[in-house]
Design a protein around this motif. Structure first.
Motif: not given
Length: 371
Positions: A350-371
């Protein structure tokens, strides 16, 4: 970062999605983020839980399914505006797909988690023939990919129906609680399963058509025909319960009441010698993984994602009673079967799974901020 999760297909007796939401929410917060969750409820309720602030909103029961669904776009939109997240994580590609567009209008990153195989659902649950079902699923998946900043799938099987159309989809496997789901017996080879009494077999899943639970009953029928002394315990609840009870008449099958406590469930599962996981549409197979973690070898079907999870911890077989009974027979002669089952489960965290999910969230948050 404030992560708002929304899930429609969650009920008091649902399994994998509810478990994933809880573990991810807890681990998001441990990593320093805020986590909120909106799910159906019998009424309006807000509760602080280990996974974050949980909003239960009025929902409409869907007859024969055990689920209630949130339909009010206006009410949900107002609630989401009030929560004011930085990103949203939606565990439903159908009834809440509009939330991706809601997020984009507000400059918020959005992630859709594809917990189900749309192609398989259309083939097995609708009158559509296989080719039209593929076309319809492809259309739905293209809309999802357009509406959301990222698609996440729990297995390569689940991602395949996006990848076949050139659509991006991150594969983030789920995890298992290796401290709760533990072997209750020595993993070393000892007396053969069934040597001191009936061969104890477990089935653990929601009792609904897409899980194909009748295959477990028919496998027992085949084993009894072969002269095997077996007993099957079915763990789960769902709309097929009464039908399955009728089908299992005069067979050594026990239906266990739904177990809400995870530690109690682990103890109950740990009493089995072997397990059957027949779900052909599984996009991951968390119940099978929890059985493996208890050191219980699993016979699973050669459809869906179960074979990715079970790996060397069991046997993969075609979805017929004869083939599953053969798989049981094969496991009875396999050395170190229990140790191999536990080792297969230890590949997932679960820690590995959550870390990978957070990587996705951080990526889309950065993309949204750049729009």
């Amino acid at each position: 970062m404030h992560i708002l999760r929304v899930a429609n297909f969650v009920s008091p007796t649902s399994g994998g999605i509810k478990t994933a939401l809880r573990h991810w929410g807890e681990l998001y917060q441990e990593a320093g983020h805020r986590a909120s969750l909106i799910v159906p409820g019998p009424g309006q309720e807000i509760a602080e839980e280990s996974q974050g602030l949980v909003y239960r909103v009025p929902a409409t029961p869907v007859p024969g399914t055990g689920y209630s669904l949130m339909w009010s776009r206006v009410g949900l939109s107002r609630l989401m505006d009030a929560i004011a997240p930085d990103v949203i994580e939606v565990s439903d590609r159908s009834t809440t797909r509009w939330m991706g567009r809601w997020a984009r209008r507000r400059g918020i990153g959005s992630v859709m988690i594809s917990h189900e195989n749309m192609t398989g659902i259309l083939v097995r649950r609708t009158p559509l023939l296989e080719r039209p079902a593929h076309w319809a699923a492809d259309g739905i998946n293209r809309l999802s990919a357009t509406d959301y900043d990222a698609i996440v799938c729990p297995s390569a099987f689940a991602a395949q129906e996006f990848h076949r159309n050139g659509l991006d989809a991150d594969v983030v496997p789920l995890g298992v609680d290796l401290e709760t789901f533990v072997p209750t017996r020595d993993l070393a080879d000892g007396p053969a399963p069934g040597a001191d009494g009936p061969l104890r077999i477990a089935h653990c899943s929601r009792l609904s058509p897409e899980k194909n639970p009748a295959l477990s009953i028919e496998t027992v029928r085949e084993l009894v025909r072969r002269g095997r002394d077996v007993e099957l315990t079915v763990f789960g609840a769902g709309p097929m319960l009464e039908e399955l009870v009728r089908r299992a008449q005069n067979l050594p099958v026990t239906f266990h009441s739904y177990v809400t406590d995870r530690r109690e469930l682990a103890v109950e599962l740990g009493r089995a010698d072997l397990a059957i996981s027949p779900g052909p549409l599984e996009t991951f197979g968390l119940a099978a993984l929890e059985l493996l973690a208890c050191g219980i070898p699993v016979v699973c079907c050669d459809e869906g994602a179960l074979q990715e999870v079970v790996g060397d911890g069991g046997v993969v077989a075609p979805s017929t009673p004869t083939a599953f009974a053969d798989g049981i027979e094969e496991l009875l002669g396999r050395r170190s079967a229990r140790a191999r089952a536990r080792a297969a489960a230890e590949r997932f965290s679960w820690p590995v799974s959550a870390r990978r999910m957070l990587d996705v969230h951080e990526r889309v948050a950065a993309q949204a901020g750049a729009r």
